[in-house]
Design a protein around this motif. Structure first.
Motif, PDB file in Angstrom:
ATOM      1  N   UNK A 110      29.762  47.031  45.381  1.00 32.41           N
ATOM      2  CA  UNK A 110      29.155  46.745  46.672  1.00 32.41           C
ATOM      3  C   UNK A 110      28.245  45.512  46.574  1.00 32.41           C
ATOM      4  N   UNK A 111      28.034  44.821  47.691  1.00 30.18           N
ATOM      5  CA  UNK A 111      27.122  43.666  47.682  1.00 30.18           C
ATOM      6  C   UNK A 111      25.698  44.105  47.298  1.00 30.18           C
ATOM      7  N   UNK A 112      24.976  43.200  46.685  1.00 33.72           N
ATOM      8  CA  UNK A 112      23.587  43.452  46.280  1.00 33.72           C
ATOM      9  C   UNK A 112      23.458  44.670  45.372  1.00 33.72           C
ATOM     10  N   UNK A 113      24.419  44.799  44.451  1.00 24.32           N
ATOM     11  CA  UNK A 113      24.358  45.944  43.545  1.00 24.32           C
ATOM     12  C   UNK A 113      23.116  45.885  42.649  1.00 24.32           C
ATOM     13  N   UNK A 114      22.707  44.678  42.282  1.00 22.61           N
ATOM     14  CA  UNK A 114      21.508  44.546  41.448  1.00 22.61           C
ATOM     15  C   UNK A 114      20.304  45.149  42.149  1.00 22.61           C
ATOM     16  N   UNK A 115      20.190  44.899  43.436  1.00 20.33           N
ATOM     17  CA  UNK A 115      19.073  45.467  44.208  1.00 20.33           C
ATOM     18  C   UNK A 115      19.171  46.993  44.237  1.00 20.33           C
ATOM     19  N   UNK A 116      20.391  47.502  44.355  1.00 19.52           N
ATOM     20  CA  UNK A 116      20.579  48.955  44.370  1.00 19.52           C
ATOM     21  C   UNK A 116      20.118  49.561  43.048  1.00 19.52           C
ATOM     22  N   UNK A 117      20.481  48.928  41.930  1.00 24.40           N
ATOM     23  CA  UNK A 117      20.070  49.437  40.620  1.00 24.40           C
ATOM     24  C   UNK A 117      18.548  49.407  40.491  1.00 24.40           C
ATOM     25  N   UNK A 118      17.949  48.284  40.856  1.00 23.18           N
ATOM     26  CA  UNK A 118      16.492  48.167  40.768  1.00 23.18           C
ATOM     27  C   UNK A 118      15.789  49.173  41.672  1.00 23.18           C
ATOM     28  N   UNK A 119      16.286  49.314  42.905  1.00 19.48           N
ATOM     29  CA  UNK A 119      15.676  50.264  43.841  1.00 19.48           C
ATOM     30  C   UNK A 119      15.771  51.690  43.305  1.00 19.48           C
ATOM     31  N   UNK A 120      16.891  52.004  42.660  1.00 19.80           N
ATOM     32  CA  UNK A 120      17.076  53.346  42.097  1.00 19.80           C
ATOM     33  C   UNK A 120      16.056  53.611  40.989  1.00 19.80           C
ATOM     34  N   UNK A 121      15.899  52.641  40.106  1.00 19.53           N
ATOM     35  CA  UNK A 121      14.946  52.802  39.017  1.00 19.53           C
ATOM     36  C   UNK A 121      13.519  52.939  39.552  1.00 19.53           C
ATOM     37  N   UNK A 122      13.188  52.146  40.549  1.00 21.50           N
ATOM     38  CA  UNK A 122      11.841  52.211  41.112  1.00 21.50           C
ATOM     39  C   UNK A 122      11.601  53.545  41.817  1.00 21.50           C
ATOM     40  N   UNK A 123      12.622  54.068  42.497  1.00 22.85           N
ATOM     41  CA  UNK A 123      12.493  55.370  43.151  1.00 22.85           C
ATOM     42  C   UNK A 123      12.264  56.480  42.129  1.00 22.85           C
ATOM     43  N   UNK A 124      13.000  56.412  41.020  1.00 22.26           N
ATOM     44  CA  UNK A 124      12.821  57.408  39.960  1.00 22.26           C
ATOM     45  C   UNK A 124      11.398  57.326  39.407  1.00 22.26           C
ATOM     46  N   UNK A 125      10.910  56.096  39.208  1.00 19.62           N
ATOM     47  CA  UNK A 125       9.562  55.900  38.684  1.00 19.62           C
ATOM     48  C   UNK A 125       8.516  56.491  39.622  1.00 19.62           C
ATOM     49  N   UNK A 126       8.680  56.250  40.934  1.00 20.20           N
ATOM     50  CA  UNK A 126       7.707  56.739  41.915  1.00 20.20           C
ATOM     51  C   UNK A 126       7.710  58.262  41.974  1.00 20.20           C
ATOM     52  N   UNK A 127       8.882  58.855  42.026  1.00 18.68           N
ATOM     53  CA  UNK A 127       8.967  60.308  42.188  1.00 18.68           C
ATOM     54  C   UNK A 127       8.545  61.062  40.928  1.00 18.68           C
ATOM     55  N   UNK A 128       8.526  60.373  39.789  1.00 14.17           N
ATOM     56  CA  UNK A 128       8.121  61.009  38.532  1.00 14.17           C
ATOM     57  C   UNK A 128       6.871  60.367  37.935  1.00 14.17           C
ATOM     58  N   UNK A 129       6.110  59.702  38.809  1.00 18.42           N
ATOM     59  CA  UNK A 129       4.977  58.909  38.348  1.00 18.42           C
ATOM     60  C   UNK A 129       3.904  59.744  37.647  1.00 18.42           C
TER      61      UNK A 129
END
Length: 543
Positions: A110-129
């Motif tokens: 999909x387009x902007x896959x890099x953003x999707x990967x980064x957003x996923x990692x950041x979401x995991x970080x926030x929810x498990x902060x």
């Protein structure tokens, strides 16, 4: 898991790390300052993903039999899915179906896959902060992940896809029950290019396995539980992990502080790999000397066990005024090194760490600190004052002088000083400088101890055994009499060997001595006559 399977998984895990490094190199990040962030964080994402998968399948065995377990998991009602969060171990990162590697793999084109990967990692970080964030000394939280694809200047989507495709090749689920020896090997391999023992400002010193093993086994000769362990210069946590392993990860709580952000992030990864997630909240990034973080009841916290391999020399001239403040006088009882007019980088910062360790030890606590061997015999100054207090207050367990080049690339010989606030009797001094085998380590020489040599040091110290030219057991008064020297060699007995001879052999030797003396006397007399004759022949004209 059998030994062969363990070796296979070790090999495959190392191959995964190499593959990730190869991706970084292909996108211009080889040896880049940000490479370690990408490698360590994408590796951590993989590990957290597979641990989550492992535990979910333990809770719901039917998922393990499913053709696409992640898809079946995603079909669960939200309420049921949230219940799983409370059933899982508190040390496990809780992921949503769309945060799993398999889900991202399906969307990689999909387009902007890099953003999707980064957003996923950041979401995991926030929810498990709350579980995984490292704190700074001023209370800020350093999240679990960065936006790792932003380190690439172009072709970010391709970079993200390349990383993700390496993650689906290998599965960590089958090694989740492996212990410290497995994961310490993996961690050491993971960070081998990112930790340096070459010195420099705020260098991340990597403590050799032999030193870590000797310290852990001497400090914990028998089982203990419910204890605190602390490292004020933790680095990536090698000493702490070995000590925690000797005690048991469920029987200790880890505390640490280190000025380096890189080291603190690596320590967090080390804690995750070694079932010490419950201690991540105690990992502090900050300056231990000027701003020690861990406190209790208005004073610095006191610990059961302290380990440290501090930097030996460092320019801390900017901090001298702070360190000399009244509130630090008790902690730095022996003083703060003066700032030299030249070579400020030679300031002996290790003496501050050693004083801090002494101050932070509880009434029955034990500690071990790596020091330059020159410390154990220094005749004056801060070093001498520290040794005097260790002896006068009877809180010294012993000293082990290690072989030269036990740390590759550093020319400094090191010793390990062992403290024991409860040791009021004998002190063990070991000279292990002649042990080990010298090998090439890149451009440098390195000394490696064999397992039997490591065990010899540990057993000799633990059992307080005297071994000729290797170890001595002394009283505190003996140390005072030797000007507070901690060098084992100064206590070794000087032995004179005697050879039995007969009366006849004795008479023959005396006759030989007399003959030689007469010859020497005769030669001396002849020389004396020649000199006198030459003097008589001298006159003013000849001169």
């Amino acid at each position: 898991m059998t030994t062969n399977n363990t070796l296979t998984f070790t090999t495959k895990t190392k191959e995964l790390i190499d593959e990730l490094k190869s991706v970084c190199a292909s996108y211009g990040l080889g040896n880049d300052g940000n490479e370690f962030k990408i490698i360590s964080q994408i590796f951590l994402y993989k590990f957290l993903n597979d641990r989550f998968a492992y535990e979910i399948k333990e809770l719901k065995p039917e998922l393990a039999e499913a053709e696409d377990w992640a898809e079946q998991l995603a079909q669960l009602p939200e309420e049921e899915y949230e219940v799983l969060r409370f059933q899982m171990k508190a040390s496990t990162a809780f992921l949503k179906p769309h945060q799993l590697i398999g889900y991202l793999f399906q969307r990689q084109n999909e387009p902007d896959f890099a953003k999707l990967l980064d957003d996923t990692l950041m979401d995991i970080a926030v929810s498990n902060n709350e579980l995984f964030a490292v704190k700074t000394e001023d209370g800020q939280k350093v999240p679990l992940f960065d936006r790792i694809t932003e380190f690439v200047r172009s072709k970010r989507d391709g970079f993200a896809k390349a990383l993700l495709n390496k993650l689906v090749i290998f599965n960590f689920e089958n090694i989740m029950e492996e212990g410290f020896d497995f994961f310490s090997t993996i961690f050491e391999y993971l960070i081998k290019d990112y930790n340096s023992d070459s010195g420099g400002k705020y260098a991340e010193y990597y403590t050799p396995h032999a030193v870590s093993k000797i310290i852990a086994n001497i400090l914990v000769p028998e089982p203990v539980s419910n204890v605190t362990i602390y490292d004020p210069s933790a680095g990536s946590g090698t000493l702490l992990m070995n000590l925690a392993h000797a005690i048991g990860p469920d029987k200790c709580t880890v505390y640490s502080q280190d000025i380096s952000q890189k080291s603190s992030n690596l320590l967090r990864l080390n804690l995750v790999l070694n079932q010490l997630v419950h201690s991540i909240e105690n990992v502090i990034q900050g300056n231990t000397m000027t701003d020690p973080y861990h406190k209790k009841d208005g004073d610095l916290r006191k610990f059961d066990y302290i380990v440290s391999n501090p930097p030996f020399k460092l320019d801390f001239s900017d901090d001298v005024d702070t360190l000399n403040k009244k509130e630090n006088k008790d902690r730095f009882f022996a003083g703060v090194p003066n700032v030299p007019k030249k070579k400020k980088e030679s300031m002996a910062i290790y003496t501050l760490f050693l004083q801090h360790i002494m101050y932070s030890l509880n009434a029955t606590g034990k500690a071990a600190c790596v020091v330059p061997t020159g410390f154990i015999t220094a005749q004056s100054g801060i070093e001498k004052k520290i040794r005097q207090k260790l002896v006068d207050h009877k809180m010294l367990a012993g000293v082990v002088s290690m072989p030269s080049n036990i740390f590759a690339t550093t020319g400094t010989n090191v010793s390990i000083v062992f403290l024991d606030a409860a040791n009021k009797e004998d002190v063990v001094l070991i000279d292990a400088s002649n042990l080990g085998t010298t090998v090439k380590d890149g451009k440098n020489q390195k000394t490696l101890l064999s397992e039997s040599e490591e065990d010899r040091i540990i057993e000799t110290f633990t059992h307080k055994t005297e071994v000729e030219d290797f170890s001595v057991v002394v009283k505190y008064d003996d140390i005072k009499a030797k000007n507070y020297s901690f060098s084992a060699g100064q206590y070794f007995e000087i032995k004179i060997e005697y050879v039995d001879i007969t009366v006849e052999e004795f008479d023959n030797k005396i006759q030989d001595f007399e003959k030689n003396l007469r010859t020497l006397f005769d030669e001396g007399k002849t020389l004396e006559n020649e000199i006198n004759e030459n003097l008589k022949n001298l006159n003013f004209q000849n001169v």
